[in-house]
Design a protein around this motif. Structure first.
Motif, PDB file in Angstrom:
ATOM      1  N   HIS A  90       4.629   0.801   9.272  1.00 41.12           N
ATOM      2  CA  HIS A  90       3.824  -0.390   9.000  1.00 41.12           C
ATOM      3  C   HIS A  90       4.650  -1.658   9.178  1.00 41.12           C
ATOM      4  O   HIS A  90       4.187  -2.625   9.817  1.00 41.12           O
ATOM      5  N   LEU A  91       5.853  -1.677   8.661  1.00 38.28           N
ATOM      6  CA  LEU A  91       6.704  -2.858   8.814  1.00 38.28           C
ATOM      7  C   LEU A  91       7.125  -3.047  10.266  1.00 38.28           C
ATOM      8  O   LEU A  91       7.311  -4.180  10.719  1.00 38.28           O
ATOM      9  N   ALA A  92       7.295  -1.934  11.001  1.00 40.70           N
ATOM     10  CA  ALA A  92       7.629  -2.056  12.416  1.00 40.70           C
ATOM     11  C   ALA A  92       6.487  -2.692  13.205  1.00 40.70           C
ATOM     12  O   ALA A  92       6.720  -3.482  14.134  1.00 40.70           O
ATOM     13  N   MET A 144       7.599   6.904   2.801  1.00 47.08           N
ATOM     14  CA  MET A 144       8.633   6.048   3.380  1.00 47.08           C
ATOM     15  C   MET A 144       8.473   5.945   4.884  1.00 47.08           C
ATOM     16  O   MET A 144       8.689   4.879   5.477  1.00 47.08           O
ATOM     17  N   HIS A 145       8.072   7.030   5.531  1.00 48.88           N
ATOM     18  CA  HIS A 145       7.823   6.985   6.973  1.00 48.88           C
ATOM     19  C   HIS A 145       6.657   6.050   7.295  1.00 48.88           C
ATOM     20  O   HIS A 145       6.740   5.256   8.244  1.00 48.88           O
ATOM     21  N   GLN A 146       5.597   6.123   6.530  1.00 42.32           N
ATOM     22  CA  GLN A 146       4.464   5.223   6.747  1.00 42.32           C
ATOM     23  C   GLN A 146       4.849   3.773   6.481  1.00 42.32           C
ATOM     24  O   GLN A 146       4.407   2.866   7.192  1.00 42.32           O
ATOM     25  N   LYS A 196       0.815  -1.213   0.000  1.00 39.42           N
ATOM     26  CA  LYS A 196       0.000   0.000   0.000  1.00 39.42           C
ATOM     27  C   LYS A 196       0.850   1.267   0.000  1.00 39.42           C
ATOM     28  O   LYS A 196       0.386   2.321  -0.453  1.00 39.42           O
ATOM     29  N   GLN A 197       2.052   1.209   0.527  1.00 39.07           N
ATOM     30  CA  GLN A 197       2.904   2.389   0.624  1.00 39.07           C
ATOM     31  C   GLN A 197       3.948   2.456  -0.493  1.00 39.07           C
ATOM     32  O   GLN A 197       4.371   3.552  -0.879  1.00 39.07           O
ATOM     33  N   LEU A 198       4.363   1.306  -1.030  1.00 38.98           N
ATOM     34  CA  LEU A 198       5.471   1.278  -1.985  1.00 38.98           C
ATOM     35  C   LEU A 198       5.180   2.052  -3.274  1.00 38.98           C
ATOM     36  O   LEU A 198       6.076   2.743  -3.780  1.00 38.98           O
TER      37      LEU A 198
END
Length: 379
Positions: free
Chosen positions: A279-281, A273-275, A228-230
């Protein structure tokens, strides 16, 4: 006699024990021992039961699937990173060219058209180099498969290249004296240049974004979980890269739209990139982008993007500042693509990133009372 790499896991065989004369008493004694030890070892494990036969394969560990990754990493190298980088520049350069043509900015239009043609050519060359043989690229064009990002991306790249070829040819012919055979060729291209410019602009954004969908469509945890962010990261990265390139190539008086696009790209990439990192964290699989092989590139890309953005704001009247900022933005985009590629491959090489997400989702379903949708969740 044959040997196997698994023979080292088999315990040494001892000679056959002679049966005692009192077979019943020996059987009773053996059964008593098995019952006494049954609580701490079962007949199916390596330690006991039967004739003490060891498994044919080593015990599976959390760090591997019998010595192999759970997900097979893609065999990509710097050529794919270059393909992603120059493809993004090509896509957004077409958008800049269309805007410059609509506003009468001839210098920016010419530079962006030439940039788009060169970079889309380099993108195709990098893709063919990774495929190994040119006919493999042609084989992908034998059909259209809308469910395949690779198939759709191939047609996007081919269509964009066709439009860019027309606009670039028109631009080059306009730079040459209209003499001899060039005159009828210029007249033939004149009616189709405007439609080609529109087509190039319409396909520019998909060209810059489809590679993110291509990565997210794989089973590599970092890529798939950031689906969703990439795309926003890649589009923002492409915008700041193409804006930075035009800041390098175009005089200050004509590069205003490119600077504004670059600033928009910086803001988009940093926020996306922050989001993505957050999300991965939350999924506990952010190590590849925080401390992995590509983490250093991603951190440097963020620093260069911020520095380039600040320099872009201050470079309205300073050519040297514009050149420095443009180079920083282009480098930041290249590092972002390379870091994302390396992080995704690293997440596939280590099975814990695949297993961790699956176990967390199963646990979340169990906590919600859902235990009948998977055999591993049945109580």
């Amino acid at each position: 006699m044959t040997t196997s790499p698994f023979d080292s896991f088999r315990p040494p065989e001892s000679g056959r024990r002679r049966r005692r004369a009192s077979g019943v008493r020996g059987a009773v004694s053996g059964a008593a021992k098995d019952v006494a030890k049954g609580a701490r070892r079962g007949w199916m494990n390596r330690e006991g039961g039967g004739q003490r036969e060891a498994p044919a394969v080593p015990d599976a560990e959390f760090s591997s699937y019998y010595g192999q990754p759970v997900v097979k990493p893609v065999p990509w190298d710097h050529r794919i990173s270059a393909y992603l980088f120059v493809g993004g520049i090509a896509g957004t350069s077409g958008i800049i060219a269309a805007g410059a043509a609509a506003t009468g900015n001839e210098v920016l239009r010419r530079n962006s058209r030439l940039t788009s043609m060169v970079t889309v050519g380099l993108s195709g060359a990098a893709l063919v180099a990774d495929l190994g043989r040119p006919e493999r690229f042609l084989n992908m064009m034998r059909t259209v498969k809308l469910t395949s990002p690779m198939s759709v991306g191939t047609w996007i790249l081919s269509g964009y290249s066709a439009f860019a070829g027309v606009t670039t040819a028109s631009e080059v012919l306009g730079m040459l004296p209209a003499r001899g055979p060039l005159r009828p060729l210029s007249r033939a291209l004149a009616p189709v240049t405007a439609p080609a410019t529109i087509g190039q602009a319409l396909m520019g954004a998909p060209l810059a974004a489809y590679t993110a969908v291509l990565l997210a469509d794989t089973a590599h945890p970092v890529w798939h979980e950031s689906r969703k962010q990439l795309p926003f990261v890649f589009v923002g990265s492409a915008a700041l890269a193409s804006g930075g390139m035009q800041m390098l190539l175009t005089p200050l008086a004509h590069a205003g739209p490119a600077r504004r696009l670059a600033l928009l790209g910086v803001a988009t990439e940093l926020v996306a990139m922050h989001q993505l990192e957050e999300h991965l964290a939350q999924l506990r699989i952010d190590e590849p982008i925080v401390s992995g092989k590509g983490a250093g590139k991603l951190r440097l890309a963020k620093v260069l993007a911020i520095a380039g953005g600040v320099g872009t704001l201050l470079s309205g009247r300073n050519r040297l500042a514009a050149l420095t900022s443009g180079a920083a933005l282009a480098t930041a985009s290249a590092l972002t693509r390379a870091g994302i590629v390396e992080a995704g491959i690293e997440s596939a090489e280590d099975p814990k990133y695949t297993v961790r997400v699956q176990k967390d989702r199963l646990e979340a379903r169990r906590s919600n009372g859902v235990v009948d949708d998977s055999i591993v969740t049945v109580q």
